[in-house]
Design a protein around this motif. Structure first.
Motif, PDB file in Angstrom:
ATOM      1  N   GLY A  76      26.862 -10.464   1.952  1.00  0.00           N
ATOM      2  CA  GLY A  76      25.484 -10.945   1.915  1.00  0.00           C
ATOM      3  C   GLY A  76      24.631 -10.308   3.003  1.00  0.00           C
ATOM      4  O   GLY A  76      23.509  -9.870   2.756  1.00  0.00           O
ATOM      5  N   LEU A  77      25.204 -10.228   4.212  1.00  0.00           N
ATOM      6  CA  LEU A  77      24.428  -9.672   5.326  1.00  0.00           C
ATOM      7  C   LEU A  77      24.135  -8.185   5.100  1.00  0.00           C
ATOM      8  O   LEU A  77      23.013  -7.716   5.358  1.00  0.00           O
ATOM      9  N   ILE A  78      25.128  -7.441   4.581  1.00  0.00           N
ATOM     10  CA  ILE A  78      24.887  -6.023   4.339  1.00  0.00           C
ATOM     11  C   ILE A  78      23.891  -5.856   3.187  1.00  0.00           C
ATOM     12  O   ILE A  78      23.006  -4.999   3.237  1.00  0.00           O
ATOM     13  N   GLY A  79      24.007  -6.698   2.183  1.00  0.00           N
ATOM     14  CA  GLY A  79      23.029  -6.670   1.090  1.00  0.00           C
ATOM     15  C   GLY A  79      21.626  -6.926   1.628  1.00  0.00           C
ATOM     16  O   GLY A  79      20.652  -6.286   1.236  1.00  0.00           O
ATOM     17  N   MET A  80      21.543  -7.864   2.568  1.00  0.00           N
ATOM     18  CA  MET A  80      20.253  -8.205   3.163  1.00  0.00           C
ATOM     19  C   MET A  80      19.702  -7.020   3.963  1.00  0.00           C
ATOM     20  O   MET A  80      18.526  -6.680   3.838  1.00  0.00           O
ATOM     21  N   ALA A  81      20.567  -6.383   4.735  1.00  0.00           N
ATOM     22  CA  ALA A  81      20.116  -5.225   5.519  1.00  0.00           C
ATOM     23  C   ALA A  81      19.619  -4.124   4.567  1.00  0.00           C
ATOM     24  O   ALA A  81      18.586  -3.495   4.802  1.00  0.00           O
ATOM     25  N   PHE A  82      20.353  -3.931   3.475  1.00  0.00           N
ATOM     26  CA  PHE A  82      19.973  -2.890   2.520  1.00  0.00           C
ATOM     27  C   PHE A  82      18.638  -3.226   1.850  1.00  0.00           C
ATOM     28  O   PHE A  82      17.816  -2.347   1.592  1.00  0.00           O
ATOM     29  N   SER A  83      18.410  -4.521   1.601  1.00  0.00           N
ATOM     30  CA  SER A  83      17.181  -4.909   0.908  1.00  0.00           C
ATOM     31  C   SER A  83      15.948  -4.675   1.780  1.00  0.00           C
ATOM     32  O   SER A  83      14.825  -4.670   1.274  1.00  0.00           O
ATOM     33  N   LEU A  84      16.171  -4.461   3.079  1.00  0.00           N
ATOM     34  CA  LEU A  84      15.041  -4.142   3.964  1.00  0.00           C
ATOM     35  C   LEU A  84      14.287  -2.904   3.471  1.00  0.00           C
ATOM     36  O   LEU A  84      13.066  -2.815   3.597  1.00  0.00           O
ATOM     37  N   ILE A  85      15.035  -1.947   2.907  1.00  0.00           N
ATOM     38  CA  ILE A  85      14.388  -0.740   2.379  1.00  0.00           C
ATOM     39  C   ILE A  85      13.326  -1.140   1.355  1.00  0.00           C
ATOM     40  O   ILE A  85      12.191  -0.662   1.390  1.00  0.00           O
ATOM     41  N   HIS A  86      13.732  -2.059   0.447  1.00  0.00           N
ATOM     42  CA  HIS A  86      12.815  -2.492  -0.606  1.00  0.00           C
ATOM     43  C   HIS A  86      11.622  -3.231  -0.002  1.00  0.00           C
ATOM     44  O   HIS A  86      10.483  -3.040  -0.425  1.00  0.00           O
ATOM     45  N   ALA A  87      11.902  -4.044   1.004  1.00  0.00           N
ATOM     46  CA  ALA A  87      10.832  -4.816   1.629  1.00  0.00           C
ATOM     47  C   ALA A  87       9.825  -3.894   2.298  1.00  0.00           C
ATOM     48  O   ALA A  87       8.613  -3.990   2.059  1.00  0.00           O
ATOM     49  N   VAL A  88      10.313  -2.973   3.104  1.00  0.00           N
ATOM     50  CA  VAL A  88       9.401  -2.058   3.806  1.00  0.00           C
ATOM     51  C   VAL A  88       8.614  -1.236   2.787  1.00  0.00           C
ATOM     52  O   VAL A  88       7.398  -1.080   2.886  1.00  0.00           O
ATOM     53  N   ALA A  89       9.316  -0.719   1.773  1.00  0.00           N
ATOM     54  CA  ALA A  89       8.650   0.148   0.801  1.00  0.00           C
ATOM     55  C   ALA A  89       7.568  -0.597   0.032  1.00  0.00           C
ATOM     56  O   ALA A  89       6.439  -0.122  -0.084  1.00  0.00           O
ATOM     57  N   THR A  90       7.899  -1.793  -0.485  1.00  0.00           N
ATOM     58  CA  THR A  90       6.924  -2.470  -1.341  1.00  0.00           C
ATOM     59  C   THR A  90       5.849  -3.192  -0.535  1.00  0.00           C
ATOM     60  O   THR A  90       4.701  -3.252  -0.956  1.00  0.00           O
ATOM     61  N   ILE A  91       6.234  -3.752   0.612  1.00  0.00           N
ATOM     62  CA  ILE A  91       5.268  -4.574   1.345  1.00  0.00           C
ATOM     63  C   ILE A  91       4.396  -3.710   2.265  1.00  0.00           C
ATOM     64  O   ILE A  91       3.174  -3.855   2.274  1.00  0.00           O
ATOM     65  N   ASN A  92       5.022  -2.804   3.013  1.00  0.00           N
ATOM     66  CA  ASN A  92       4.230  -2.017   3.958  1.00  0.00           C
ATOM     67  C   ASN A  92       3.771  -0.674   3.407  1.00  0.00           C
ATOM     68  O   ASN A  92       2.662  -0.236   3.679  1.00  0.00           O
ATOM     69  N   LEU A  93       4.665  -0.007   2.652  1.00  0.00           N
ATOM     70  CA  LEU A  93       4.318   1.356   2.222  1.00  0.00           C
ATOM     71  C   LEU A  93       3.657   1.397   0.852  1.00  0.00           C
ATOM     72  O   LEU A  93       3.401   2.468   0.310  1.00  0.00           O
ATOM     73  N   ARG A  94       3.418   0.230   0.257  1.00  0.00           N
ATOM     74  CA  ARG A  94       2.680   0.125  -0.999  1.00  0.00           C
ATOM     75  C   ARG A  94       3.327   0.908  -2.135  1.00  0.00           C
ATOM     76  O   ARG A  94       2.650   1.437  -3.009  1.00  0.00           O
ATOM     77  N   THR A  95       4.656   1.005  -2.100  1.00  0.00           N
ATOM     78  CA  THR A  95       5.372   1.681  -3.169  1.00  0.00           C
ATOM     79  C   THR A  95       5.391   0.801  -4.414  1.00  0.00           C
ATOM     80  O   THR A  95       5.468  -0.422  -4.295  1.00  0.00           O
ATOM     81  N   ASP A  96       5.332   1.420  -5.575  1.00  0.00           N
ATOM     82  CA  ASP A  96       5.494   0.684  -6.814  1.00  0.00           C
ATOM     83  C   ASP A  96       6.851  -0.027  -6.791  1.00  0.00           C
ATOM     84  O   ASP A  96       7.866   0.566  -6.428  1.00  0.00           O
ATOM     85  N   HIS A  97       6.847  -1.317  -7.168  1.00  0.00           N
ATOM     86  CA  HIS A  97       8.061  -2.114  -7.006  1.00  0.00           C
ATOM     87  C   HIS A  97       9.216  -1.599  -7.838  1.00  0.00           C
ATOM     88  O   HIS A  97      10.372  -1.657  -7.420  1.00  0.00           O
TER      89      HIS A  97
END
Lengths: 319, 376
Positions: A76-97
């Motif tokens: 779970g923790l590694i999955g969470m760390a990996f999901s940070l990529i998605h969070a940064v990309a979609t929330i800060n970098l305005r990437t298409d989800h």
């Protein structure tokens, strides 16, 4: 085979196959309620599966019987760390989800197998784990006549935990301050922002929770079904979880129900050998059934469901 | 996500994304104790260092041009066709099936027939998603994902149950008349698997350009992709356009699969996972920003990475998966082009802001981040 044994086998196998989908689909619900579409669940599961197997192999002797359970948390923790990529990309970098989620799905198997080769002398798959998530008899409950043996003996403990988590998640999303704020951010971020709710923080929370639960889902898959890690450990379960979430209309308990149904459909292919009418049908029908049923349900019933209004949108805080 | 408004800076965004992706790969190699310069050198050598390597690279790019073109046309209409892999798989199956069912057809009928079978199968498969979206509003993302797995397990069952001889997990080899590989091509590329399919793929890229730029259908597809409501108001049939775009998309993906059947493998086998050409085609198209010429170049880049990547693991102990880490990173930076644009256009943006504040708010520039809200 008598009816009790048959029911026991069907239910136990269904639960085993449902468990990974239950956790992951609930994770998807958290992400989407915060407004972030998550087609990257598959990738999060891959990372969770990889991490839990590596942990299980490395620390099995130290943790003994608790190993697979700690492995779930590690996954779970590694999955969470990996999901940070998605969070940064979609929330800060305005990437298409969807593009970002797809990147997760492309990245995870590559990264996990790359690391597997580094850790295991160039081999693309790990050894079999010695401390799997075994089936158990749940104390007290398994003593109930008929229902006990059918539902609670040699059953998947992870699935029952998942069922509890789904109810808990429903309570969190609809009754707690945190859940209501999370949903407000997925429904109308501008309104949430105007009353001082941090849209970015809640969206991060949604994605990270989905990464945690997706990682657990992958860890359950690896530690109870495949028992090792390779590139074929997770093949489509993340997408199935996404379907379960939509099938369950973005509701954690609904998602859990849909996951149970998918698990049941998958188990039919396995226990079908013991059921006369089912045995006569070609295997492929059961293999493709969950996918086709999802399409039918999507077309026939989804009209009533409403996804979170701002799901898939990018929120840009005005100055 | 709509990829619209090609302008001079788009090519730079792709190039910067490639550079950053390679940089991520280099960092991963460094962290795991490998020499990135040596590895990338071996990659280039393995991809273009000999006639055989060039042949393999071109062969590897061939289906990607087709699936990339297929993704691009659906994307122009506002569809995220995640089902390219499944459409390619049914196209692969049906082209091989056609060839082995009619083994005595002469070449001039055999190859077009097998290609057509592949294209029609792919079109049928994506058409399901198109129809369900057009008439029931069912999300094409979910439907095509589900169809992918249906295709995977369905084709496996057909191969094992109906096509394979005995207990084999693969079909018989296609007749010589259906082969896209020829002794001539094998001779000039030192026995690589290069085949004539490349010409078909390039023709498809030109077709894509012609369709989008020169035909009414292409115009309608772009219009529906940009604004379905306005298009309907202007008298276009959005349902018809949606279905047409998905049919062409699937036909191209099916042709991509036929390249594997008639050119590369010359049969079809039971697959454990969906063919890579699906997701790679999507990446190719995203990197190219949907531009037909861009798709050819970006498919070549993917071919170079794929074939050159094999050489990395032959010449060193670096795991071959490094290449997939690089390609995923490249797509990440293409997706996150806001980041690149932010640095790239900082000066232009500053200028625009100045101009914006001079004009009334109603005519002010629309924020470019409103895209993609209808892709789900």
């Amino acid at each position: 085979m008598n009816i009790q044994t048959l029911l026991m086998t069907v239910i136990s196998t269904s639960l085993i196959y449902s468990a990974p989908l239950i956790f992951t689909s609930i994770g998807g619900a958290f992400s989407e309620h915060s407004g972030i579409v998550n087609v990257g669940l598959e990738g999060m599961m891959v990372m969770g599966a990889f991490a839990s197997v590596v942990f299980n192999l490395a620390m099995g002797n130290a943790f003994g019987a608790a190993t697979p359970w700690v492995g779930l948390i590690v996954g779970g923790l590694i999955g969470m760390a990996f999901s940070l990529i998605h969070a940064v990309a979609t929330i800060n970098l305005r990437t298409d989800h969807i593009i970002s989620g797809t990147v997760l799905n492309l990245m995870a198997p590559a990264l996990a197998v790359y690391l597997t080769r580094l850790l295991f002398n160039g081999r693309g798959q790990t050894a079999i784990i010695q401390h799997p998530l075994a089936t158990v008899n749940i104390p007290v409950l398994s003593k109930i006549p008929f229902i006990g043996p059918v539902l609670f003996s040699s059953t998947s403990p992870a699935a029952w935990v998942g069922i509890i988590v789904s109810v808990l998640s429903w309570w969190i999303l609809s009754k707690t301050r945190f859940g209501l704020r999370l949903r407000s951010v997925g429904e109308h971020p501008e309104a949430a922002d105007s009353v001082g709710i941090s849209v970015y923080a809640y969206r991060y929370a949604g994605v990270l929770i989905s990464g945690f639960l997706g990682g657990i889902g992958g860890a359950v898959m690896a530690q109870s079904i495949t028992l090792n890690f390779s590139v074929t450990t997770i093949v489509g379960q993340g997408f199935m979880s996404l379907a379960a979430m939509i099938f369950g209309k973005w509701h954690p308990v609904g998602a859990m129900g849909a996951a149970l149904f998918f698990g049941f459909a998958q188990s039919l292919a396995i226990v079908g050998k013991y059921i006369p009418v089912v045995r006569a049908m070609p295997d492929v029908i059961f293999t493709v059934a969950p996918y086709i049923i999802t399409i039918i349900v999507l077309v026939a019933f989804i009209g009533n469901a409403r996804m979170p209004a701002a799901d898939g949108s990018t929120f840009i805080k005005s100055k | 996500m709509q990829i619209k408004g090609r302008n001079y800076s788009s090519i730079w965004i792709s190039l910067i994304a490639i550079f950053l992706g390679l940089l991520v790969g280099a960092i991963v190699m460094l962290l795991s104790g490998f020499n990135p310069i040596e590895d990338y050198g071996n990659l280039i050598l393995g991809a273009v260092g000999s006639p055989n390597a060039i042949g393999e690279t071109l062969r590897s790019a061939t289906p990607l041009i087709l699936t990339g073109a297929g993704f691009a046309i659906a994307n122009s209409a506002g569809f995220f066709n995640i089902g390219l892999a499944g459409q390619a798989l049914v196209g692969w199956l049906c082209s091989v099936w056609f060839a082995i069912t009619f083994p005595n057809l002469p070449g001039p009928i055999m190859i077009p027939g097998a290609l057509l079978a592949g294209a029609l199968a792919g079109a049928f498969w994506s058409g399901i998603a198109g129809v369900l979206r057009a008439f029931f509003g069912a999300s094409e993302v979910i439907v095509t994902i589900m169809l992918n797995y249906t295709a995977l397990y369905g084709t496996n069952a057909i191969i094992k149950g109906m096509i394979a001889k005995g207990n084999n997990d693969y079909s018989p080899t296609i007749p010589v008349a259906a082969r896209l590989r020829t002794p001539f091509l094998e001779r000039i590329t030192d026995n690589s698997t290069f085949h004539w399919g490349l010409l078909i793929a390039i023709a498809a890229a030109i077709f894509l350009w012609w369709l989008m730029k020169k035909t009414t259908l292409g115009f309608e597809i772009r219009a529906v992709g940009m604004n379905p409501d306005a298009s309907r108001y202007a008298g276009m049939s959005t349902k018809k356009t949606i279905i047409a775009a998905m049919l062409i998309s699937g036909a191209l993906a099916g042709l991509g699969g036929a390249m594997e059947g008639l050119g590369n493998f010359q049969n079809i086998m039971v697959n454990n996972a969906l063919p890579d050409i699906g997701f790679d085609g999507m990446s190719v198209s995203l990197l190219a920003g949907g531009s037909p010429i861009g798709i050819i170049f970006s498919a070549l880049l993917f071919g170079i990475l794929k074939i050159g990547g094999l050489n990395i693991s032959i010449t060193s102990t670096t795991p071959p998966e490094i290449v997939n880490i690089v390609t995923a990173s490249v797509i990440f930076f293409v997706g996150a082009q806001y980041l690149i644009r932010y640095f790239f256009d900082r000066r232009t943006a500053a200028k625009e802001r100045k101009e914006d504040s001079a004009t009334p708010p109603s005519t002010g520039a629309k924020p470019q981040t409103e895209e993609g809200s209808d892709t789900k």
